[in-house]
Design an enzyme around this catalytic site. Structure first.
Site, PDB file in Angstrom:
ATOM      1  N   ASP A   1      -8.934  -5.175  -1.744  1.00  0.00           N
ATOM      2  CA  ASP A   1      -7.850  -5.298  -0.678  1.00  0.00           C
ATOM      3  C   ASP A   1      -8.690  -4.238   0.604  1.00  0.00           C
ATOM      4  O   ASP A   1      -9.094  -3.608  -0.094  1.00  0.00           O
ATOM      5  CB  ASP A   1      -7.134  -5.626  -1.262  1.00  0.00           C
ATOM      6  CG  ASP A   1      -6.166  -6.236   0.038  1.00  0.00           C
ATOM      7  OD1 ASP A   1      -5.722  -6.796   0.676  1.00  0.00           O
ATOM      8  OD2 ASP A   1      -5.323  -5.078   0.591  1.00  0.00           O
TER       9      ASP A   1
ATOM     10  N   ASN B   1      -6.716   0.881  -2.561  1.00  0.00           N
ATOM     11  CA  ASN B   1      -7.470   1.267  -1.583  1.00  0.00           C
ATOM     12  C   ASN B   1      -6.438   2.583  -0.938  1.00  0.00           C
ATOM     13  O   ASN B   1      -6.144   3.583  -0.306  1.00  0.00           O
ATOM     14  CB  ASN B   1      -7.645   1.046  -0.436  1.00  0.00           C
ATOM     15  CG  ASN B   1      -6.242   0.366   0.279  1.00  0.00           C
ATOM     16  OD1 ASN B   1      -5.245   0.414  -0.503  1.00  0.00           O
ATOM     17  ND2 ASN B   1      -6.596  -0.268   1.818  1.00  0.00           N
TER      18      ASN B   1
ATOM     19  N   HIS C   1       1.014   3.273   8.614  1.00  0.00           N
ATOM     20  CA  HIS C   1      -0.160   4.108   9.419  1.00  0.00           C
ATOM     21  C   HIS C   1       0.618   5.584  10.100  1.00  0.00           C
ATOM     22  O   HIS C   1       1.497   5.029  10.103  1.00  0.00           O
ATOM     23  CB  HIS C   1      -0.796   3.971  10.250  1.00  0.00           C
ATOM     24  CG  HIS C   1      -1.849   3.089   9.773  1.00  0.00           C
ATOM     25  ND1 HIS C   1      -2.892   3.798   8.610  1.00  0.00           N
ATOM     26  CD2 HIS C   1      -1.959   1.999   9.028  1.00  0.00           C
ATOM     27  CE1 HIS C   1      -3.281   2.646   8.534  1.00  0.00           C
ATOM     28  NE2 HIS C   1      -3.481   1.191   8.635  1.00  0.00           N
TER      29      HIS C   1
ATOM     30  N   HIS D   1      -9.004 -10.272  -1.222  1.00  0.00           N
ATOM     31  CA  HIS D   1      -8.773 -10.849   0.896  1.00  0.00           C
ATOM     32  C   HIS D   1     -10.148 -11.144   1.535  1.00  0.00           C
ATOM     33  O   HIS D   1     -11.072 -11.315   0.828  1.00  0.00           O
ATOM     34  CB  HIS D   1      -9.431  -9.414   1.338  1.00  0.00           C
ATOM     35  CG  HIS D   1      -9.585  -8.610   2.244  1.00  0.00           C
ATOM     36  ND1 HIS D   1      -8.333  -8.019   3.488  1.00  0.00           N
ATOM     37  CD2 HIS D   1      -9.704  -9.354   3.153  1.00  0.00           C
ATOM     38  CE1 HIS D   1      -8.505  -8.136   4.092  1.00  0.00           C
ATOM     39  NE2 HIS D   1      -9.909  -8.940   4.557  1.00  0.00           N
TER      40      HIS D   1
ATOM     41  N   HIS E   1       0.956  -1.044  -0.032  1.00  0.00           N
ATOM     42  CA  HIS E   1      -0.040  -0.237  -0.149  1.00  0.00           C
ATOM     43  C   HIS E   1       0.374   1.220   0.178  1.00  0.00           C
ATOM     44  O   HIS E   1       1.666   1.348   0.869  1.00  0.00           O
ATOM     45  CB  HIS E   1      -1.142   0.256   1.230  1.00  0.00           C
ATOM     46  CG  HIS E   1      -2.177  -1.223   1.033  1.00  0.00           C
ATOM     47  ND1 HIS E   1      -2.944  -1.310   0.683  1.00  0.00           N
ATOM     48  CD2 HIS E   1      -1.726  -2.511   1.832  1.00  0.00           C
ATOM     49  CE1 HIS E   1      -3.735  -2.308   0.970  1.00  0.00           C
ATOM     50  NE2 HIS E   1      -2.756  -3.099   1.494  1.00  0.00           N
ATOM     51  N   LEU E   2       0.904   1.547  -1.184  1.00  0.00           N
ATOM     52  CA  LEU E   2       2.005   2.867  -1.362  1.00  0.00           C
ATOM     53  C   LEU E   2       1.147   4.766  -1.215  1.00  0.00           C
ATOM     54  O   LEU E   2       1.506   5.968  -0.457  1.00  0.00           O
ATOM     55  CB  LEU E   2       2.397   3.344  -2.254  1.00  0.00           C
ATOM     56  CG  LEU E   2       3.887   1.655  -2.619  1.00  0.00           C
ATOM     57  CD1 LEU E   2       3.823   2.333  -4.939  1.00  0.00           C
ATOM     58  CD2 LEU E   2       4.533   2.129  -2.159  1.00  0.00           C
ATOM     59  N   ARG E   3      -0.195   4.222  -0.767  1.00  0.00           N
ATOM     60  CA  ARG E   3      -1.544   5.218  -0.519  1.00  0.00           C
ATOM     61  C   ARG E   3      -0.726   7.050  -1.258  1.00  0.00           C
ATOM     62  O   ARG E   3      -1.345   7.259  -0.673  1.00  0.00           O
ATOM     63  CB  ARG E   3      -0.478   5.706   1.295  1.00  0.00           C
ATOM     64  CG  ARG E   3      -0.440   4.526   2.605  1.00  0.00           C
ATOM     65  CD  ARG E   3      -1.138   4.162   2.694  1.00  0.00           C
ATOM     66  NE  ARG E   3      -1.738   3.142   4.279  1.00  0.00           N
ATOM     67  CZ  ARG E   3      -2.196   1.967   4.204  1.00  0.00           C
ATOM     68  NH1 ARG E   3      -3.621   1.949   3.139  1.00  0.00           N
ATOM     69  NH2 ARG E   3      -2.033   1.681   4.789  1.00  0.00           N
TER      70      ARG E   3
ATOM     71  N   ASP F   1       2.437  -7.423   2.397  1.00  0.00           N
ATOM     72  CA  ASP F   1       0.576  -6.406   3.083  1.00  0.00           C
ATOM     73  C   ASP F   1       1.619  -5.145   3.706  1.00  0.00           C
ATOM     74  O   ASP F   1       1.149  -4.597   4.730  1.00  0.00           O
ATOM     75  CB  ASP F   1      -0.242  -7.010   4.106  1.00  0.00           C
ATOM     76  CG  ASP F   1      -1.414  -6.101   3.767  1.00  0.00           C
ATOM     77  OD1 ASP F   1      -2.029  -5.489   3.288  1.00  0.00           O
ATOM     78  OD2 ASP F   1      -2.187  -6.629   4.853  1.00  0.00           O
TER      79      ASP F   1
END
Length: 424
Positions: free
Chosen positions: A153, A95, A310, A180, A63-65, A306
């Site tokens: 996911d 996401n 955060h 997922h 997840h590279l955001r 994964d």
């Protein structure tokens, strides 16, 4: 730029190679493998004596955001973390904000990664529009735009008919569906694995049946539609049994696990450590044993992190309120090398699960050192000892349960397209 990597133990399962060789790289591609390879004058040389040289590692689940949550991570910081961890390619989940369900978002990710990233970035599009589980995304457009797979996911597709159609359409488009697998009605308000530890801590648990039931549904749908399916972050012995049996029946199912699922149990939650909170949750010692057995017998095809960064303000909260997820790009290799020390895997099998198989599953032209292939190469120092230190992580976020661990093994050089993008 030309590059000669001399005297390393070259491990390339795609060619059945495991011996001390030289590798010559010219114009971003592998030119020659052999002993005593002669290089043109002016060629940069890496002395790989005592080191391991492999096809570039591929993390097929990060997840590279970016776009939308760049305060947690972005393509620049995330790919720097990947390079530091020995990864030459990553596949980024959809996401983001907005969700990657269209050509515009996919194109943005690819363009930014090409301009500012340290490693290759392969986008994963969403199965459904907005990952809302209501209408299928335009999978053909996503594939044409550069997506290598589709996944919702973090937001499992709860509607079984919709999941069936997703598998059918994806099969027709030639794009992998990544599931997922969790039954959200069983997950409920759970925040960790349901069991002795959750009871002791007074935290609501997530039963293993949540993962097993969803895995079974998706495996049966893949069997019914004769479609390829990849199950993400497998963590329970039951789901592994389902996948193992499905493979024996000829179902086109592959799966991955993450290093935390073979390195930690739900005991890590004691003390209410929110860095041990992720989804699926850490499981029991029996599940960890089952994961290792499945890695050994080939049920698990790939190791993926994964990687879920955060901000500290989203983790430094009461356990029930903290967000799920941990960073993993910079600790995956060292934790996975422990499997070799423990005798669970041989080095060639580990390389297969971290480089060759992810490339095959995603259908990308990586995961090999064959002459003519793109020179994505990882050089590993198996004896390097270091401490996992938040201040030294390249990721913007530091939410790792492995902080303070004394570990062994690290990337010495990460080479992307013949260019050294990381040197230890």
């Amino acid at each position: 730029m030309n590059l000669l990597i001399q005297g390393g133990r070259v491990i390339d399962p795609s060619q059945g190679i495991d011996e001390v060789l030289d590798i010559l790289v010219e114009n971003g591609a592998v030119k020659e493998l052999g002993k005593g390879v002669k290089a043109p004058s002016g060629t940069e040389t890496i002395d790989a004596s005592g080191l391991i040289v492999t096809p570039g590692l591929i993390d097929m689940h990060v997840h590279l955001r970016d776009p939308g949550h760049e305060y947690k991570e972005d393509i620049v910081s995330g790919t720097k973390a990947a390079a530091a961890g020995g990864f030459t390619s990553v596949a980024c989940m959809p996401n983001t904000k907005p969700v990657n369900d269209n050509k515009a978002v996919t194109s943005y990710i690819i363009a930014k990664a090409k301009a500012e990233g340290s490693v290759n970035v392969f986008p994963v599009g969403s199965i459904t529009q907005g990952s809302k589980g209501e209408l299928l995304s335009e999978m053909g457009e996503l594939k044409e735009s550069g997506c290598v797979a589709v996944s919702d996911d973090g937001h499992p597709v709860t509607n079984s008919e919709l999941m069936r159609r997703a598998l059918e359409y994806a099969k027709g488009m030639g794009i992998m569906v990544i599931s997922h697998a969790e039954d959200l009605s069983l997950v409920g308000a759970g925040v960790m694995n349901e069991g002795f530890v959750s009871t002791e801590l007074g935290l609501k648990g997530i039963p293993w049946a949540a993962e097993d039931a969803a895995t079974a549904r998706d495996v049966y749908l893949a069997e019914f539609t004769d479609s390829p399916l990849h199950i993400a972050h497998v963590s329970t012995k039951g789901s592994l049994r389902i996948i193992r049996n499905a493979k024996a029946r000829g179902v086109k199912v592959t799966c991955e696990t993450a290093p935390h699922y073979f390195s930690l149990t739900d005991d890590a939650v004691r003390g209410y450590d929110t860095n041990a909170k992720m989804n699926p949750p850490l499981r029991t010692a029996d599940d960890v044993t089952a994961v290792k057995e499945a890695l050994k017998d080939g049920t698990i095809d790939a190791i993926a992190t994964d990687h879920a960064p955060h901000h500290i303000d989203e983790k430094d909260l009461e356990f029930n309120e903290a967000l799920n997820g941990i960073v993993g790009l910079e600790t995956s290799l060292t934790l996975s090398l422990r499997l070799v020390e423990e005798g669970v895997l041989t080095l060639p099998v580990l390389v297969d699960k971290m480089a060759c198989n992810p490339a095959k599953i995603l259908g990308i032209d990586r995961g090999t050192l064959k002459p003519g292939s793109v020179a994505d190469i990882t050089v590993i120092d198996p004896k390097a000892t270091w401490t996992v230190d938040a201040d030294k992580l390249a990721s913007k976020s530091k939410n790792s349960p492995f902080l303070g661990w004394e570990v062994k093994g690290a990337a010495a050089f990460t080479i992307v397209g013949g260019k050294v993008v990381y040197k230890r």
